[in-house]
Design an enzyme around this catalytic site. Structure first.
Site, PDB file in Angstrom:
ATOM      1  CG  HIS A 473      -2.748   1.503  -6.235  1.00  0.00           C
ATOM      2  ND1 HIS A 473      -1.712   1.331  -5.350  1.00  0.00           N
ATOM      3  CD2 HIS A 473      -3.576   0.439  -6.048  1.00  0.00           C
ATOM      4  CE1 HIS A 473      -1.900   0.208  -4.662  1.00  0.00           C
ATOM      5  NE2 HIS A 473      -3.024  -0.345  -5.062  1.00  0.00           N
ATOM      6  N   PRO A 521      -7.434  -0.460  -8.825  1.00  0.00           N
ATOM      7  CG  PRO A 521      -8.857   1.206  -9.632  1.00  0.00           C
ATOM      8  CD  PRO A 521      -8.688   0.236  -8.500  1.00  0.00           C
ATOM      9  CD  GLU A 522      -0.868   2.677 -11.566  1.00  0.00           C
ATOM     10  OE1 GLU A 522      -0.963   1.660 -10.867  1.00  0.00           O
ATOM     11  OE2 GLU A 522       0.135   3.409 -11.554  1.00  0.00           O
ATOM     12  CB  ALA A 523      -5.685   6.315 -11.763  1.00  0.00           C
ATOM     13  CE1 TYR A 541      -0.515  -0.033 -14.069  1.00  0.00           C
ATOM     14  CE2 TYR A 541      -1.804   1.038 -15.779  1.00  0.00           C
ATOM     15  CZ  TYR A 541      -0.755   1.048 -14.882  1.00  0.00           C
ATOM     16  OH  TYR A 541       0.057   2.146 -14.811  1.00  0.00           O
TER      17      TYR A 541
END
Ligand code: DMJ
Length: 653
Positions: A473, A521-523, A541
Site C-alpha cells: 500500500h 490491503p497493506e500489500a 489490514y
C-alpha cells in the site's frame, strides 16, 4: 577473497594450505585414521563442520522455490522496458517478513500469529550473515590498520559531537511574508462543496474524539476510548496535535488550531529520556511544526521546530555521517533497528530528512542541518549502485550497502520522493537531486515495474535480482510522485511519466475495489493466479493509510480527470461505512471480511495526510498551489525556497 585466505591458521607446515595438507602435499603420507596427527584431525573436523554449515545454508538461505518459479514463470511482463534478470539471490523471505512485522508492530498494526518462528529464522540468518561479513572484513586488514580505523572513527565522532554542542545562538529575526494560497474559496459546484464539507466534518469527528479521550497523548484508541502510544515517539507526546495542526489550519478550524497551538506552547517537550525513531519524529513533529509556522507565522512553531532539530543532531554521530534510525533524546546515543540487515540504517529513513533539514537551516540561519543531509548525498554518490538501484540498507559504520533489497514501498519509498522534492523545493536549482531522481526512476522502471497479464502496472520488490511480485500500500504514493516529476523529465518523457502515474493510480484503485470494504490491503500480489489482491492473512489490514489518496490528489491536480474525484469519494464512503465509529476512526484487520474487525487505532497520519489529501481533491487548485508548496512525506507543507525572494527572509541585523 579466496577461502584459503579466510583460514590462515590451518595451513600445513609444508605451506600447501588446506589442499596441500589433505592431499599429501609436502611429502606426508596418511595411512589411516589412527595415524592422523592432531593438526590433521583438526582439519578434518573443520571440513566436516564446513559441510554441516553448507547443509544448514541450503535449508535456510537458498531462495524459496515457489518464489523462484513465480519470478521465472509468472506471466507478468515488464511494463515498459525489457525484463530484468531473474537471478536467484539468497533467500529473502524470512528477512522480509521480519522487516514487515517490525514495521507494522511499530505502527500499531495487528499482530501475526506465525511471527515467532519466522522472526527466529530471520534473526539466525541475519546474525550469520553479519558474523561472516565482519570476519571477512576484519581478516582483510592488518591489526595496525584496524586500530587506526577505530581511532579515526572515534576522533571523527568526537569532533562531530563537539561541533553540534557549540552553543546555539538563538534564532535570528525574520521577515514573515504572508504565505501564498492558504485561504480557499468555496468551490463553485454545489456537489463538490458538499463533499468538501463532509470531509471537514470527518476531521471534526476525528479531532473531537481525540480531544475528548486522548488529549495530549500521541494517538486515540477509538474503540476503547483512550490514548494509544507508539514506541516510535519514545515519550514525546502529542503526535496527533502536531500532525493535525496544518490540516486544522487549511480547513479553517480556527478554534481547534488555537487550542492545538496552546498545547504546543505549554506542553510540547523534547527533553525526554527515551528512544525515538529519527525518521518518524522528523516527518511528523519537525515537519508538522515547520508547516504550522509557514502557514501561520506563529513564532512558537519555528522555535520548537529548531529546538527539536538540534535534539536530532546526535543521530548523525556515526563514522559515515549516515544517521542512526533510533536515538535516545536525552543521552544522544543512537542505534539501528536490530532487524535491519546487520545493523544497517534504512534508506527511506535517512533519505527522508532532507526537506525538513534544509528548512531548519533556512529558518535558524545555521548551516549545520543542511550540511548533515548534504553529507548523506555525498556518501550515496560515492557508492556503486547494483543495476543503478539503491538498496534499502546502508551500514553507517562502514558506509557500505547492506543486503541488496530494493523497494519503492516500505524501507525505500520516501527516499525517492525526497530526491524529486529536493529539486522542486530548491526552485529547481538542486540539479544533483534531479539527476539522482531520474536515474533512480529509470532503474526502477527497468528492474521493478511490471505489467500483469490483465494489464495492471505494478511495482514489484527486488531482492538481489529476484523479483517478488508484491506491491505494498505504501508503494501507491509513487503514482503521485511519477506524475509530479513528469514536468522535469528528460526530453520526450513527460507524457510517459504522467501515464505511469495514472497506471499506478489505476492499479491501486483496483486493490481497493477488489476488497469487500473497498479499502486497500497493506500489500497485494500479482502471482499465484491473483492480481491486486492480498493473499496472506498478515497483509489484509488497512490502517487508515493515505498513499492512495495522495496519488489521487496529484493526479487530480495534474490532469483534472473526474475519475480521481470519483475514486476519492468511493474511499470517503468506505471510510464512513467501515472505519467510522462513535469514538473516531479505526483501522481494520481484514478488508476482505464482511464484518469489521477493528484494530482500535486512529493513526495520527489519518488527520495529517488522509483527510488533508481528500480535502484538497475537493478544493480548487488555488488552495496550496503545487507551484508554491511541497508536501513532506507526512503531507506537511514546506514552501519552495525561491532563488530571489523566499517566503521567510532572515533579517540582516
Ligand atoms: C506516513 O507516516 C508517511 O507517509 C510515511 O512516509 C509512510 N507511512 C505513513 C503513512 O502510511
Amino acid at each position: 577473497m579466496p577461502v584459503g585466505g579466510l583460514l590462515p591458521l590451518f595451513s600445513s607446515p609444508a605451506g600447501g594450505g588446506l589442499g596441500g595438507g589433505l592431499g599429501g602435499g609436502g611429502g606426508r603420507k596418511v595411512s589411516g585414521p589412527a595415524a592422523l596427527r592432531l593438526t590433521e584431525k583438526f582439519v578434518l573436523l573443520l571440513v566436516f563442520s564446513a559441510f554441516i554449515t553448507l547443509c544448514f545454508g541450503a535449508i535456510f538461505f537458498l531462495p524459496d522455490s515457489s518464489k523462484l518459479l513465480s519470478g521465472v514463470l509468472f506471466h507478468s511482463s515488464p511494463a515498459l522496458q525489457p525484463a530484468a534478470d531473474h537471478k536467484p539471490g539468497p533467500g529473502a523471505r524470512a528477512e522480509d517478513a521480519a522487516e514487515g512485522r517490525a514495521r507494522r508492530r511499530e505502527e500499531g498494526a495487528p499482530g501475526d500469529p506465525e511471527a515467532a518462528l519466522e522472526d527466529n529464522l530471520a534473526r539466525i540468518r541475519e546474525n550469520h550473515e553479519r558474523a561472516l561479513r565482519e570476519a571477512k572484513e576484519t581478516l582483510q586488514k592488518l591489526p595496525e590498520e584496524i586500530q587506526r580505523d577505530i581511532l579515526l572513527e572515534k576522533k571523527k565522532v568526537a569532533q562531530d559531537q563537539l561541533r553540534d554542542k557549540a552553543p546555539f545562538r538563538g534564532l535570528p529575526p525574520v521577515d514573515f511574508v504572508p504565505p501564498i494560497g492558504v485561504e480557499s474559496r468555496e468551490p463553485a459546484d454545489a456537489a463538490i462543496r458538499e463533499k468538501r464539507a463532509k470531509i471537514k466534518e470527518m476531521m471534526k469527528h476525528a479531532w473531537n474524539n481525540y480531544k475528548g479521550y486522548a488529549w495530549g497523548l500521541n494517538e486515540l484508541k477509538p474503540i476503547s476510548k483512550g490514548g494509544h502510544s507508539s514506541s516510535l515517539f519514545g515519550n514525546i507526546k502529542g503526535a496527533t496535535i502536531v500532525d493535525a495542526l496544518d490540516t486544522l489550519f487549511i480547513m479553517e478550524m480556527k478554534n481547534e488550531f488555537e487550542e492545538a497551538k496552546s498545547w504546543v506552547e505549554e506542553n510540547l517537550d523534547f527533553n525526554v529520556n527515551a528512544e525515538i525513531s529519527v525518521f518518524e519524529v522528523n516527518i511528523r513533529f519537525v515537519g508538522g511544526l515547520l508547516s504550522a509556522y509557514y502557514l501561520s507565522g506563529e513564532e512558537i512553531f519555528r522555535k520548537k521546530a529548531v529546538e527539536l532539530g538540534v535534539k536530532l543532531l546526535p543521530a548523525f554521530h556515526t563514522p559515515s555521517g549516515i544517521p542512526w534510525a533510533l536515538l535516545n533524546m536525552k543521552s544522544g546515543i543512537g542505534r539501528n533497528w536490530p532487524w535491519a540487515s546487520g545493523g544497517s540504517s534504512i534508506l527511506a529513513e535517512f533519505g527522508t530528512l532532507h526537506l525538513e533539514f534544509m528548512h531548519l537551516s533556512h529558518l535558524s540561519g545555521n548551516p549545520i542541518f543542511a550540511e548533515k543531509v548534504m553529507n548523506i548525498r555525498t556518501v550515496l554518490n560515492k557508492l556503486e549502485k547494483p543495476q543503478g538501484l539503491y538498496p534499502n540498507y546502508l551500514n553507517p559504520s562502514s558506509g557500505q550497502w547492506g543486503q541488496h533489497h530494493v523497494s519503492v514501498g516500505g524501507l525505500g519509498d520516501s527516499f525517492y520522493e525526497y530526491l524529486l522534492k529536493a529539486w522542486l523545493m530548491s526552485d529547481k536549482t538542486d540539479l544533483e537531486a534531479k539527476k539522482m531522481y531520474f536515474d533512480a526512476v529509470q532503474a526502477i522502471e527497468t528492474h521493478l515495474i511490471r505489467k500483469s497479464s490483465s494489464g495492471l502496472t505494478y511495482i514489484a520488490e527486488w531482492k538481489g535480482g529476484l523479483l517478488e511480485h508484491k506491491m505494498g500500500h505504501l508503494t501507491c504514493f509513487a503514482g503521485g510522485m511519477f506524475a509530479l516529476g513528469a514536468d522535469g523529465a528528460p526530453e520526450g518523457m513527460a507524457q510517459h511519466y504522467l501515464e505511469l502515474g495514472a497506471e499506478i493510480a489505476r492499479t491501486c484503485h483496483e486493490s481497493y475495489n477488489r476488497t469487500f470494504m473497498k479499502l486497500g490491503p497493506e500489500a497485494f500480489r500479482f502471482d499465484g493466479g491473483v492480481e491486486a489482491i492480498a493473499t496472506r492473512q498478515n497483509e489484509k489490514y488497512y490502517i487508515l493509510r493515505p498513499e492512495v489518496m495522495e496519488t489521487y490528489m496529484y493526479m487530480w491536480r495534474l490532469t483534472h480527470d473526474p475519475k480521481y474525484r470519483k475514486w476519492a469519494w468511493e474511499a470517503v464512503e468506505a471510510l464512513e461505512n467501515h472505519c467510522r465509529v462513535n469514538g473516531g476512526y479505526s483501522g481494520l484487520r481484514d478488508v476482505y471480511l464482511l464484518h469489521e474487525s477493528y484494530d482500535d487505532v486512529q493513526q495520527s497520519f489519518f488527520l495529517a495526510e488522509t483527510l488533508k489529501y481528500l480535502y484538497l481533491i475537493f478544493s480548487d487548485d488555488d488552495l496550496l498551489p503545487l507551484e508554491h508548496w511541497i508536501f513532506n512525506s507526512e503531507a506537511h507543507l514546506l514552501p519552495i525556497l525561491r532563488k530571489e525572494k523566499k517566503e521567510v527572509e532572515i533579517r540582516e541585523e
